[in-house]
Motif scaffolding. Sequence first.
Motif, PDB file in Angstrom:
ATOM      1  N   ILE A  26      55.172  29.550  42.513  1.00  0.00           N
ATOM      2  CA  ILE A  26      53.658  29.027  42.242  1.00  0.00           C
ATOM      3  C   ILE A  26      52.784  29.838  42.974  1.00  0.00           C
ATOM      4  O   ILE A  26      51.808  30.145  42.281  1.00  0.00           O
ATOM      5  N   LEU A  27      52.894  30.110  44.150  1.00  0.00           N
ATOM      6  CA  LEU A  27      52.277  30.866  44.722  1.00  0.00           C
ATOM      7  C   LEU A  27      52.092  32.229  44.115  1.00  0.00           C
ATOM      8  O   LEU A  27      50.815  32.925  43.970  1.00  0.00           O
ATOM      9  N   MET A  28      53.035  32.821  43.650  1.00  0.00           N
ATOM     10  CA  MET A  28      53.181  34.199  43.240  1.00  0.00           C
ATOM     11  C   MET A  28      52.518  34.142  41.780  1.00  0.00           C
ATOM     12  O   MET A  28      52.061  35.439  41.483  1.00  0.00           O
ATOM     13  N   VAL A  29      52.379  33.254  41.276  1.00  0.00           N
ATOM     14  CA  VAL A  29      51.828  33.058  39.698  1.00  0.00           C
ATOM     15  C   VAL A  29      50.434  32.907  39.882  1.00  0.00           C
ATOM     16  O   VAL A  29      49.623  33.498  39.039  1.00  0.00           O
ATOM     17  N   ILE A  30      50.094  32.278  40.756  1.00  0.00           N
ATOM     18  CA  ILE A  30      48.563  31.730  40.969  1.00  0.00           C
ATOM     19  C   ILE A  30      47.726  32.652  41.820  1.00  0.00           C
ATOM     20  O   ILE A  30      46.471  33.212  41.691  1.00  0.00           O
ATOM     21  N   ALA A  31      48.310  33.407  42.773  1.00  0.00           N
ATOM     22  CA  ALA A  31      47.691  34.284  43.691  1.00  0.00           C
ATOM     23  C   ALA A  31      46.690  35.479  43.094  1.00  0.00           C
ATOM     24  O   ALA A  31      45.585  35.659  43.303  1.00  0.00           O
ATOM     25  N   PRO A  32      47.459  36.233  41.767  1.00  0.00           N
ATOM     26  CA  PRO A  32      46.472  37.338  41.461  1.00  0.00           C
ATOM     27  C   PRO A  32      45.406  36.691  40.550  1.00  0.00           C
ATOM     28  O   PRO A  32      44.354  37.380  40.130  1.00  0.00           O
ATOM     29  N   ASN A  33      45.139  35.470  40.338  1.00  0.00           N
ATOM     30  CA  ASN A  33      44.295  34.878  39.392  1.00  0.00           C
ATOM     31  C   ASN A  33      43.146  34.122  40.324  1.00  0.00           C
ATOM     32  O   ASN A  33      42.151  33.814  39.935  1.00  0.00           O
ATOM     33  N   ILE A  34      43.273  34.242  41.511  1.00  0.00           N
ATOM     34  CA  ILE A  34      42.302  33.670  42.629  1.00  0.00           C
ATOM     35  C   ILE A  34      41.024  34.881  43.027  1.00  0.00           C
ATOM     36  O   ILE A  34      41.406  35.895  43.247  1.00  0.00           O
ATOM     37  N   ILE A  35      39.984  34.591  42.676  1.00  0.00           N
ATOM     38  CA  ILE A  35      38.819  35.184  42.692  1.00  0.00           C
ATOM     39  C   ILE A  35      37.990  34.684  43.808  1.00  0.00           C
ATOM     40  O   ILE A  35      37.588  33.450  43.346  1.00  0.00           O
ATOM     41  N   TYR A  36      37.720  35.195  44.633  1.00  0.00           N
ATOM     42  CA  TYR A  36      36.824  35.073  45.864  1.00  0.00           C
ATOM     43  C   TYR A  36      35.541  35.657  45.793  1.00  0.00           C
ATOM     44  O   TYR A  36      35.615  36.821  46.148  1.00  0.00           O
ATOM     45  N   GLU A  37      34.384  34.950  45.689  1.00  0.00           N
ATOM     46  CA  GLU A  37      33.279  35.943  45.830  1.00  0.00           C
ATOM     47  C   GLU A  37      32.105  34.859  46.499  1.00  0.00           C
ATOM     48  O   GLU A  37      31.979  33.600  46.265  1.00  0.00           O
ATOM     49  N   GLU A  38      31.649  35.696  47.419  1.00  0.00           N
ATOM     50  CA  GLU A  38      30.518  34.965  48.264  1.00  0.00           C
ATOM     51  C   GLU A  38      29.422  35.794  48.361  1.00  0.00           C
ATOM     52  O   GLU A  38      29.146  37.124  48.640  1.00  0.00           O
ATOM     53  N   ASN A  39      28.064  35.152  47.660  1.00  0.00           N
ATOM     54  CA  ASN A  39      26.853  36.042  47.425  1.00  0.00           C
ATOM     55  C   ASN A  39      26.289  36.047  48.931  1.00  0.00           C
ATOM     56  O   ASN A  39      25.721  34.956  49.262  1.00  0.00           O
ATOM     57  N   ILE A  40      25.990  37.087  49.504  1.00  0.00           N
ATOM     58  CA  ILE A  40      25.121  36.999  50.694  1.00  0.00           C
ATOM     59  C   ILE A  40      23.924  37.989  50.556  1.00  0.00           C
ATOM     60  O   ILE A  40      23.838  38.668  49.647  1.00  0.00           O
ATOM     61  N   LYS A  41      22.918  37.406  51.185  1.00  0.00           N
ATOM     62  CA  LYS A  41      21.642  38.328  51.273  1.00  0.00           C
ATOM     63  C   LYS A  41      21.343  39.325  52.625  1.00  0.00           C
ATOM     64  O   LYS A  41      21.419  38.551  53.577  1.00  0.00           O
ATOM     65  N   LEU A  42      21.397  40.660  52.191  1.00  0.00           N
ATOM     66  CA  LEU A  42      21.420  41.427  53.316  1.00  0.00           C
ATOM     67  C   LEU A  42      19.888  41.739  53.605  1.00  0.00           C
ATOM     68  O   LEU A  42      19.150  41.656  53.003  1.00  0.00           O
TER      69      LEU A  42
END
Length: 130
Positions: A26-42
Amino acid sequence: MIYDWEEKPELNITPLVDVMLVLLAILMVIAPNIIYEENIKLPQGSVTKQLSKIPPVHIVVDKELHVKINKDSYLLNAFLDNFYLYSNKLDKKATVLISADRSLDYGVVMSILAAVKQAGFTEVSLATNG
């Protein structure tokens, strides 16, 4: 109740391995589809302030005890006083690189190092070959 001390218990780990393999799949199937994005203000940088490059100070001592500071030459006996006067026109934050001949006495090099430290320089390096 009589215990049979010769009997060895059997561990049945097959269900544990089956569950772990399913979770791994399950982890191997789901891991490539995980997108983590955090918008930060520099923060904005300063355009007007630029870093200034401080030229290093090179001190070279040859086996005849002639001391050369950048382009100026001094004798070792007069180096201590002359370097203090010479360092007044230098930036104390500059890096000082001391290169000494291999055949020199350890005390000679340490006296030059002490003179540089007394003049107020904090970044002092001894050059080596290699």
